[in-house]
Design an enzyme around this catalytic site. Structure first.
Site, PDB file in Angstrom:
ATOM      1  N   GLY A   1       0.834  -1.205   0.095  1.00  0.00           N
ATOM      2  CA  GLY A   1       0.222  -0.222  -0.186  1.00  0.00           C
ATOM      3  C   GLY A   1       1.063   1.056   0.162  1.00  0.00           C
ATOM      4  O   GLY A   1       2.331   0.911   0.225  1.00  0.00           O
TER       5      GLY A   1
ATOM      6  N   GLN B   1       3.236  10.174   0.958  1.00  0.00           N
ATOM      7  CA  GLN B   1       4.989   9.431   1.328  1.00  0.00           C
ATOM      8  C   GLN B   1       5.066   9.633  -0.176  1.00  0.00           C
ATOM      9  O   GLN B   1       7.352   9.656   0.278  1.00  0.00           O
ATOM     10  CB  GLN B   1       3.850   7.804   1.130  1.00  0.00           C
ATOM     11  CG  GLN B   1       3.877   7.317   2.645  1.00  0.00           C
ATOM     12  CD  GLN B   1       3.533   5.795   2.905  1.00  0.00           C
ATOM     13  OE1 GLN B   1       2.747   5.247   1.855  1.00  0.00           O
ATOM     14  NE2 GLN B   1       4.583   4.999   3.099  1.00  0.00           N
TER      15      GLN B   1
ATOM     16  N   CYS C   1       5.915  -0.174   7.490  1.00  0.00           N
ATOM     17  CA  CYS C   1       5.719   1.157   6.604  1.00  0.00           C
ATOM     18  C   CYS C   1       6.894   2.032   5.642  1.00  0.00           C
ATOM     19  O   CYS C   1       8.120   1.572   6.369  1.00  0.00           O
ATOM     20  CB  CYS C   1       5.335   3.256   7.312  1.00  0.00           C
ATOM     21  SG  CYS C   1       4.272   4.198   6.496  1.00  0.00           S
ATOM     22  N   LEU C   2       6.687   2.467   4.238  1.00  0.00           N
ATOM     23  CA  LEU C   2       7.959   2.826   3.705  1.00  0.00           C
ATOM     24  C   LEU C   2       8.457   3.264   3.632  1.00  0.00           C
ATOM     25  O   LEU C   2       9.629   4.572   3.627  1.00  0.00           O
ATOM     26  CB  LEU C   2       7.639   2.631   2.264  1.00  0.00           C
ATOM     27  CG  LEU C   2       6.669   1.636   1.151  1.00  0.00           C
ATOM     28  CD1 LEU C   2       6.359   1.943   0.223  1.00  0.00           C
ATOM     29  CD2 LEU C   2       7.963   0.408   1.585  1.00  0.00           C
TER      30      LEU C   2
ATOM     31  N   HIS D   1      -4.221   2.089   7.253  1.00  0.00           N
ATOM     32  CA  HIS D   1      -3.357   2.277   7.595  1.00  0.00           C
ATOM     33  C   HIS D   1      -2.484   3.740   6.236  1.00  0.00           C
ATOM     34  O   HIS D   1      -1.904   4.671   6.799  1.00  0.00           O
ATOM     35  CB  HIS D   1      -2.038   1.733   7.202  1.00  0.00           C
ATOM     36  CG  HIS D   1      -0.552   1.117   7.169  1.00  0.00           C
ATOM     37  ND1 HIS D   1       0.934   1.284   7.648  1.00  0.00           N
ATOM     38  CD2 HIS D   1       0.117   2.443   6.173  1.00  0.00           C
ATOM     39  CE1 HIS D   1       1.236   1.629   8.160  1.00  0.00           C
ATOM     40  NE2 HIS D   1       1.406   2.564   5.998  1.00  0.00           N
ATOM     41  N   GLU D   2      -3.837   3.037   5.482  1.00  0.00           N
ATOM     42  CA  GLU D   2      -3.948   4.469   4.731  1.00  0.00           C
ATOM     43  C   GLU D   2      -4.201   5.494   4.402  1.00  0.00           C
ATOM     44  O   GLU D   2      -3.172   7.059   4.054  1.00  0.00           O
ATOM     45  CB  GLU D   2      -3.619   3.946   2.832  1.00  0.00           C
ATOM     46  CG  GLU D   2      -3.057   2.632   2.592  1.00  0.00           C
ATOM     47  CD  GLU D   2      -1.340   2.820   3.135  1.00  0.00           C
ATOM     48  OE1 GLU D   2      -0.668   1.661   2.758  1.00  0.00           O
ATOM     49  OE2 GLU D   2      -0.985   4.006   2.625  1.00  0.00           O
TER      50      GLU D   2
ATOM     51  N   HIS E   1      -2.238   7.874   6.738  1.00  0.00           N
ATOM     52  CA  HIS E   1      -1.089   9.202   6.647  1.00  0.00           C
ATOM     53  C   HIS E   1      -2.181  10.536   5.947  1.00  0.00           C
ATOM     54  O   HIS E   1      -1.069  11.332   5.267  1.00  0.00           O
ATOM     55  CB  HIS E   1      -0.646   8.401   4.814  1.00  0.00           C
ATOM     56  CG  HIS E   1       0.468   7.464   5.638  1.00  0.00           C
ATOM     57  ND1 HIS E   1       1.390   7.744   5.898  1.00  0.00           N
ATOM     58  CD2 HIS E   1       0.481   6.056   5.659  1.00  0.00           C
ATOM     59  CE1 HIS E   1       2.449   6.876   5.901  1.00  0.00           C
ATOM     60  NE2 HIS E   1       1.724   5.687   5.950  1.00  0.00           N
TER      61      HIS E   1
HETATM   62  O1  LIG Z   1       3.980   2.340   3.921  1.00  0.00           O
HETATM   63  C1  LIG Z   1       3.120   1.874   3.292  1.00  0.00           C
HETATM   64  N1  LIG Z   1       1.913   2.575   3.576  1.00  0.00           N
HETATM   65  O2  LIG Z   1       1.598   3.475   3.569  1.00  0.00           O
HETATM   66  N2  LIG Z   1       3.419   0.901   3.301  1.00  0.00           N
HETATM   67  C2  LIG Z   1       3.051  -0.549   3.608  1.00  0.00           C
HETATM   68  C3  LIG Z   1       1.905  -0.906   4.508  1.00  0.00           C
HETATM   69  C4  LIG Z   1       1.650  -1.684   5.070  1.00  0.00           C
HETATM   70  C5  LIG Z   1       0.100  -1.613   5.930  1.00  0.00           C
HETATM   71  C6  LIG Z   1      -0.270  -2.155   6.957  1.00  0.00           C
HETATM   72  C7  LIG Z   1       0.131  -3.601   6.950  1.00  0.00           C
HETATM   73  C8  LIG Z   1       1.844  -3.414   6.609  1.00  0.00           C
HETATM   74  C9  LIG Z   1       2.318  -2.901   5.315  1.00  0.00           C
HETATM   75  C10 LIG Z   1       4.123  -1.774   3.470  1.00  0.00           C
HETATM   76  O3  LIG Z   1       4.319  -2.108   4.219  1.00  0.00           O
HETATM   77  O4  LIG Z   1       3.657  -1.997   2.390  1.00  0.00           O
HETATM   78 ZN   LIG Z   2       2.841   3.839   5.558  1.00  0.00          ZN
END
Ligand SMILES: O=C(NO)N[C@@H](Cc1ccccc1)C(=O)O
Ligand SMILES: [Zn+2]
Length: 157
Positions: free
Chosen positions: A47, A52, A100-101, A142-143, A146
């Site tokens: 996601g 981001q 989270c990225l 989660h998104e 953000h």
């Molecule tokens: O940073 C993001 N999304 O904002 N990416 C997360 C999304 C996510 C959300 C919830 C549980 C696991 C993973 C990711 O690791 O791909």
């Molecule tokens: Zn995130």
């Protein structure tokens, strides 16, 4: 598509509320959606939200699929949601690991609603309302956080 830079925790953009998309059909919006998807896939994410990639707009992509970071994730077609609104969520919550990225090398258990109903616009401008549960519902929560400047460590109890 282009790979976009991903804002890291501490960037002010990640702490701000994003703005609603007005013109879904604008070429810049369509290009952004393509670039967000390419960026997400390159990062093995499931996601991503526009803030981001330094864009303060209410656009998220939900793209759960089994990958090295989430081997048990269910497979779905990547889905762009514009101006998403969680209009209902179950009171029952469950704990699950999130990453989270924008928060590198961090994983933590977060309590999220197990089921939700979300209203959004598709990238074609179609109004949708859909129900989600489990890991995909988790990603959506989660998104959407953000879009309101909330990062998952703030949800850890
Ligand atoms: O940073 C993001 N999304 O904002 N990416 C997360 C999304 C996510 C959300 C919830 C549980 C696991 C993973 C990711 O690791 O791909
Ligand atoms: Zn995130």
């Amino acid at each position: 598509s282009r790979l976009l830079p991903i804002a890291q925790q501490g960037e002010i953009i990640l702490q701000q509320a994003a703005h609603a998309v007005v013109d879904v059909h604008a070429p810049a919006i369509q290009t952004l959606i393509d670039d967000m998807l390419a960026t997400l896939l390159a990062a093995n994410g499931v996601g991503i939200a526009a803030p981001q990639v330094f864009v303060p707009l209410r656009i998220i992509i939900v793209a759960s699929r089994p990958n090295p970071r989430y081997p048990d994730a269910p497979l779905m077609q990547p889905l762009a949601m514009l101006n998403p609104e969680i209009c209902w969520q179950s009171t029952d919550t469950y704990s699950g690991w999130e990453g989270c990225l924008s928060v590198p090398d961090a994983r933590a258990p977060v309590n999220r609603a197990n089921r939700l109903q979300v209203r959004y616009l598709t990238r074609e401008g179609e109004r949708m309302e859909a129900d989600y549960a489990g890991f995909v519902a988790r990603i959506i929560q989660h998104e959407c956080d953000h879009l309101d400047g909330i990062l998952f460590p703030e949800r850890v109890e």
